[in-house]
Design a protein around this motif. Structure first.
Motif, PDB file in Angstrom:
ATOM      1  N   VAL A  19       0.848  -1.194   0.000  1.00  0.00           N
ATOM      2  CA  VAL A  19       0.000   0.000   0.000  1.00  0.00           C
ATOM      3  C   VAL A  19       0.885   1.247   0.000  1.00  0.00           C
ATOM      4  CG1 VAL A  19      -1.919  -1.159   1.163  1.00  0.00           C
ATOM      5  CG2 VAL A  19      -0.151  -0.039   2.531  1.00  0.00           C
ATOM      6  N   PRO A  20       0.367   2.395  -0.460  1.00  0.00           N
ATOM      7  CA  PRO A  20       1.201   3.604  -0.484  1.00  0.00           C
ATOM      8  C   PRO A  20       1.484   4.168   0.912  1.00  0.00           C
ATOM      9  CG  PRO A  20      -1.015   4.098  -1.242  1.00  0.00           C
ATOM     10  CD  PRO A  20      -0.941   2.613  -1.060  1.00  0.00           C
ATOM     11  N   ARG A  21       0.614   3.852   1.856  1.00  0.00           N
ATOM     12  CA  ARG A  21       0.779   4.353   3.228  1.00  0.00           C
ATOM     13  C   ARG A  21      -0.133   3.533   4.129  1.00  0.00           C
ATOM     14  NH1 ARG A  21      -2.338   7.602   0.361  1.00  0.00           N
ATOM     15  NH2 ARG A  21      -0.612   8.925  -0.257  1.00  0.00           N
ATOM     16  N   TRP A  22       0.078   3.666   5.436  1.00  0.00           N
ATOM     17  CA  TRP A  22      -0.783   2.968   6.387  1.00  0.00           C
ATOM     18  C   TRP A  22      -1.731   3.957   7.055  1.00  0.00           C
ATOM     19  CZ3 TRP A  22       4.574   1.228   7.246  1.00  0.00           C
ATOM     20  CH2 TRP A  22       4.828   0.002   6.624  1.00  0.00           C
ATOM     21  N   THR A  23      -2.788   3.416   7.634  1.00  0.00           N
ATOM     22  CA  THR A  23      -3.667   4.227   8.467  1.00  0.00           C
ATOM     23  C   THR A  23      -3.105   4.205   9.885  1.00  0.00           C
ATOM     24  OG1 THR A  23      -5.098   2.368   9.064  1.00  0.00           O
ATOM     25  CG2 THR A  23      -5.691   3.625   7.080  1.00  0.00           C
ATOM     26  N   ALA A  24      -3.488   5.183  10.677  1.00  0.00           N
ATOM     27  CA  ALA A  24      -2.990   5.262  12.053  1.00  0.00           C
ATOM     28  C   ALA A  24      -3.353   4.015  12.845  1.00  0.00           C
ATOM     29  CB  ALA A  24      -3.533   6.508  12.728  1.00  0.00           C
ATOM     30  N   SER A  25      -4.489   3.388  12.553  1.00  0.00           N
ATOM     31  CA  SER A  25      -4.910   2.197  13.292  1.00  0.00           C
ATOM     32  C   SER A  25      -3.983   1.006  13.045  1.00  0.00           C
ATOM     33  CB  SER A  25      -6.349   1.830  12.941  1.00  0.00           C
ATOM     34  OG  SER A  25      -6.447   1.473  11.576  1.00  0.00           O
ATOM     35  N   GLU A  26      -3.169   1.064  12.004  1.00  0.00           N
ATOM     36  CA  GLU A  26      -2.239  -0.022  11.698  1.00  0.00           C
ATOM     37  C   GLU A  26      -0.856   0.189  12.317  1.00  0.00           C
ATOM     38  OE1 GLU A  26      -3.754  -1.440   7.344  1.00  0.00           O
ATOM     39  OE2 GLU A  26      -2.927   0.594   7.470  1.00  0.00           O
ATOM     40  N   VAL A  27      -0.655   1.320  12.955  1.00  0.00           N
ATOM     41  CA  VAL A  27       0.650   1.681  13.498  1.00  0.00           C
ATOM     42  C   VAL A  27       0.706   1.341  14.990  1.00  0.00           C
ATOM     43  CG1 VAL A  27       2.229   3.615  13.933  1.00  0.00           C
ATOM     44  CG2 VAL A  27       0.966   3.491  11.770  1.00  0.00           C
ATOM     45  N   LEU A  28       1.755   0.623  15.388  1.00  0.00           N
ATOM     46  CA  LEU A  28       1.962   0.273  16.797  1.00  0.00           C
ATOM     47  C   LEU A  28       2.677   1.395  17.547  1.00  0.00           C
ATOM     48  CD1 LEU A  28       3.183  -3.396  16.255  1.00  0.00           C
ATOM     49  CD2 LEU A  28       0.875  -2.627  16.870  1.00  0.00           C
ATOM     50  N   ALA A  29       3.604   2.067  16.862  1.00  0.00           N
ATOM     51  CA  ALA A  29       4.358   3.156  17.492  1.00  0.00           C
ATOM     52  C   ALA A  29       4.812   4.136  16.423  1.00  0.00           C
ATOM     53  CB  ALA A  29       5.570   2.613  18.254  1.00  0.00           C
ATOM     54  N   ALA A  30       4.802   5.411  16.791  1.00  0.00           N
ATOM     55  CA  ALA A  30       5.354   6.473  15.948  1.00  0.00           C
ATOM     56  C   ALA A  30       6.525   7.075  16.702  1.00  0.00           C
ATOM     57  CB  ALA A  30       4.301   7.543  15.659  1.00  0.00           C
ATOM     58  N   ILE A  31       7.614   7.333  15.972  1.00  0.00           N
ATOM     59  CA  ILE A  31       8.825   7.871  16.591  1.00  0.00           C
ATOM     60  C   ILE A  31       9.256   9.105  15.820  1.00  0.00           C
ATOM     61  CG2 ILE A  31      11.221   7.392  17.228  1.00  0.00           C
ATOM     62  CD1 ILE A  31       9.825   4.299  16.716  1.00  0.00           C
ATOM     63  N   GLU A  32       9.493  10.192  16.536  1.00  0.00           N
ATOM     64  CA  GLU A  32       9.968  11.433  15.934  1.00  0.00           C
ATOM     65  C   GLU A  32      11.314  11.792  16.551  1.00  0.00           C
ATOM     66  OE1 GLU A  32       8.683  12.803  13.398  1.00  0.00           O
ATOM     67  OE2 GLU A  32       6.517  12.454  13.426  1.00  0.00           O
ATOM     68  N   VAL A  33      12.230  12.255  15.704  1.00  0.00           N
ATOM     69  CA  VAL A  33      13.518  12.777  16.140  1.00  0.00           C
ATOM     70  C   VAL A  33      13.438  14.292  15.985  1.00  0.00           C
ATOM     71  CG1 VAL A  33      16.008  12.801  15.735  1.00  0.00           C
ATOM     72  CG2 VAL A  33      14.712  10.671  15.430  1.00  0.00           C
ATOM     73  N   LEU A  34      13.688  15.006  17.064  1.00  0.00           N
ATOM     74  CA  LEU A  34      13.560  16.456  17.040  1.00  0.00           C
ATOM     75  C   LEU A  34      14.625  17.107  16.164  1.00  0.00           C
ATOM     76  CD1 LEU A  34      12.902  17.176  20.828  1.00  0.00           C
ATOM     77  CD2 LEU A  34      11.215  16.848  19.000  1.00  0.00           C
ATOM     78  N   SER A  35      14.210  18.141  15.462  1.00  0.00           N
ATOM     79  CA  SER A  35      15.102  18.988  14.671  1.00  0.00           C
ATOM     80  C   SER A  35      14.839  20.428  15.082  1.00  0.00           C
ATOM     81  CB  SER A  35      14.799  18.843  13.173  1.00  0.00           C
ATOM     82  OG  SER A  35      15.163  17.575  12.712  1.00  0.00           O
ATOM     83  N   PRO A  36      15.757  21.348  14.779  1.00  0.00           N
ATOM     84  CA  PRO A  36      15.515  22.748  15.171  1.00  0.00           C
ATOM     85  C   PRO A  36      14.177  23.293  14.685  1.00  0.00           C
ATOM     86  CG  PRO A  36      17.783  22.473  14.481  1.00  0.00           C
ATOM     87  CD  PRO A  36      17.087  21.164  14.194  1.00  0.00           C
ATOM     88  N   GLY A  37      13.695  22.890  13.517  1.00  0.00           N
ATOM     89  CA  GLY A  37      12.439  23.414  13.009  1.00  0.00           C
ATOM     90  C   GLY A  37      11.219  22.578  13.327  1.00  0.00           C
TER      91      GLY A  37
END
Length: 184
Positions: free
Chosen positions: A100-118
């Motif tokens: 699929v081109p992308r998943w829905t949020a219901s299919e995601v177990l965890a989201a991880i973000e790495v902070l950047s200055p912006g």
């Protein structure tokens, strides 16, 4: 997507079909928030190193519980004014379709973000609430520091609760230990 720098285009809120119809642009990071394009410069090399190493370590430690993918899109809200985010790393079940081109949020177990200055405010405030509202069970935020810190959030009654702030060796509730200093 190759977007003109004009603030007047596209001039209306986008739905998911209109988002899909935009031309590809690999020169910037682009997300869709309530139908509005959000454009940011590509992350710096340190950010990319952390994302690459984090995805590899989480994937290696999965023991069949998930797969880790960097920079894939997830649909937070499929509405006339859609929201599509591209967390730095997502964890999904290993049996989920990768065609699929992308998943829905219901299919995601965890989201991880790495902070950047912006992205600090966006990642710590806006995405924290969007991912919680979408029902993503775990949210991790990595601050490159120094020192490198990982804040771990767990979804409780529809909102994220901070369950840990890690430095050095991080023993995550996911059952994984990460050497945070080795990510940089």
């Amino acid at each position: 997507m190759s977007l003109p720098l004009s603030a007047s285009w596209p001039g209306h809120l986008l739905d998911l079909a209109q988002w899909d119809a935009l031309p590809e642009d690999t020169s910037r990071q682009i997300e869709l928030a309530e139908g509005v394009l959000q454009v940011a410069p590509k992350p710096i090399l340190l950010h990319q190193r952390i994302v690459m190493r984090l995805a590899a370590r989480l994937d290696d430690a999965a023991d069949g519980r998930w797969e880790a993918f960097p920079g894939v899109e997830i649909v937070i809200e499929d509405a006339p004014a859609a929201t599509v985010r591209a967390p730095d790393v997502v964890l999904v079940r290993p049996d989920i379709s990768v065609t699929v081109p992308r998943w829905t949020a219901s299919e995601v177990l965890a989201a991880i973000e790495v902070l950047s200055p912006g992205s600090r405010r966006l990642d710590r405030i806006v995405k924290l609430h969007e991912y919680a509202d979408a029902g993503i069970p775990t949210y991790l935020v990595v601050d490159p520091g120094p020192p490198v810190e990982l804040t771990e959030f767990e979804l409780v009654d529809g909102a994220y609760r901070q369950v840990a702030l890690h430095r050095g060796a991080a023993e995550l509730r996911l059952g994984v230990t990460l050497d945070l200093d080795a990510l940089t």
